[in-house]
Design a protein around this motif. Structure first.
Motif, PDB file in Angstrom:
ATOM      1  N   ILE A  74      36.796 123.734  97.222  1.00 30.17           N
ATOM      2  CA  ILE A  74      36.298 122.561  97.200  1.00 30.17           C
ATOM      3  C   ILE A  74      34.918 122.286  97.691  1.00 30.17           C
ATOM      4  O   ILE A  74      34.603 123.702  98.366  1.00 30.17           O
ATOM      5  N   CYS A  75      34.204 121.543  97.504  1.00 29.47           N
ATOM      6  CA  CYS A  75      32.736 121.290  97.862  1.00 29.47           C
ATOM      7  C   CYS A  75      32.441 119.699  98.219  1.00 29.47           C
ATOM      8  O   CYS A  75      32.918 118.895  97.541  1.00 29.47           O
ATOM      9  N   GLY A 101      36.830 119.457  93.806  1.00 31.81           N
ATOM     10  CA  GLY A 101      37.321 120.758  93.653  1.00 31.81           C
ATOM     11  C   GLY A 101      38.767 120.798  93.144  1.00 31.81           C
ATOM     12  O   GLY A 101      39.195 119.994  92.806  1.00 31.81           O
ATOM     13  N   ILE A 102      39.393 122.091  93.331  1.00 34.47           N
ATOM     14  CA  ILE A 102      40.696 122.334  92.885  1.00 34.47           C
ATOM     15  C   ILE A 102      41.564 122.553  94.255  1.00 34.47           C
ATOM     16  O   ILE A 102      41.143 123.461  94.993  1.00 34.47           O
ATOM     17  N   VAL A 103      42.586 122.208  94.247  1.00 36.10           N
ATOM     18  CA  VAL A 103      43.689 122.538  95.258  1.00 36.10           C
ATOM     19  C   VAL A 103      44.890 122.908  94.689  1.00 36.10           C
ATOM     20  O   VAL A 103      45.409 122.281  93.746  1.00 36.10           O
TER      21      VAL A 103
END
Length: 111
Positions: A41-42, A62-64
């Motif tokens: 993430i950002c 982002g991606i989790v």
């Protein structure tokens, strides 16, 4: 826990009572079963107009990826159902203002 609990609470707001999720037991199950597998993430800032003023808000994109360690097929089905539901209910706060847009990536994108 907070993410999937939020999905379950939103689910309960619209689901018929026979399909409602017991939040307390579901939360306990999440704590012992689901863990964060990967996170990319950002931070992002967006400005919204509120009452004639520009107000900055901070969030994340982002991606989790989550991992559920269980052999309980029914519980996994419920969890996957909520993950699919996330696209319609959003994640976090201010979803009515367009924040919290959420969708699942295809399996090959999650590797």
């Amino acid at each position: 826990v907070r993410i999937f609990k939020g999905y379950a609470e939103r689910w309960n707001a619209f689901a018929p009572s026979r399909l409602a999720i017991d939040i307390a037991s579901f939360t306990n199950w999440l704590r012992g079963t689901v863990e964060l597998a990967d996170l990319e993430i950002c931070g992002q800032r967006r400005n919204l107009r509120r009452g004639g003023k520009i107000v900055p808000y901070s969030g994340f994109v982002g991606i989790v990826q989550f991992l559920a360690r269980t052999s309980d097929r029914q519980a996994l089905q419920r969890l996957n159902c909520l993950a699919d539901f996330a696209e319609f209910c959003g994640t976090g706060r201010m979803v009515a203002q367009g924040f919290g847009q959420t969708w699942r990536l295809p399996a090959q994108s999650r590797a």
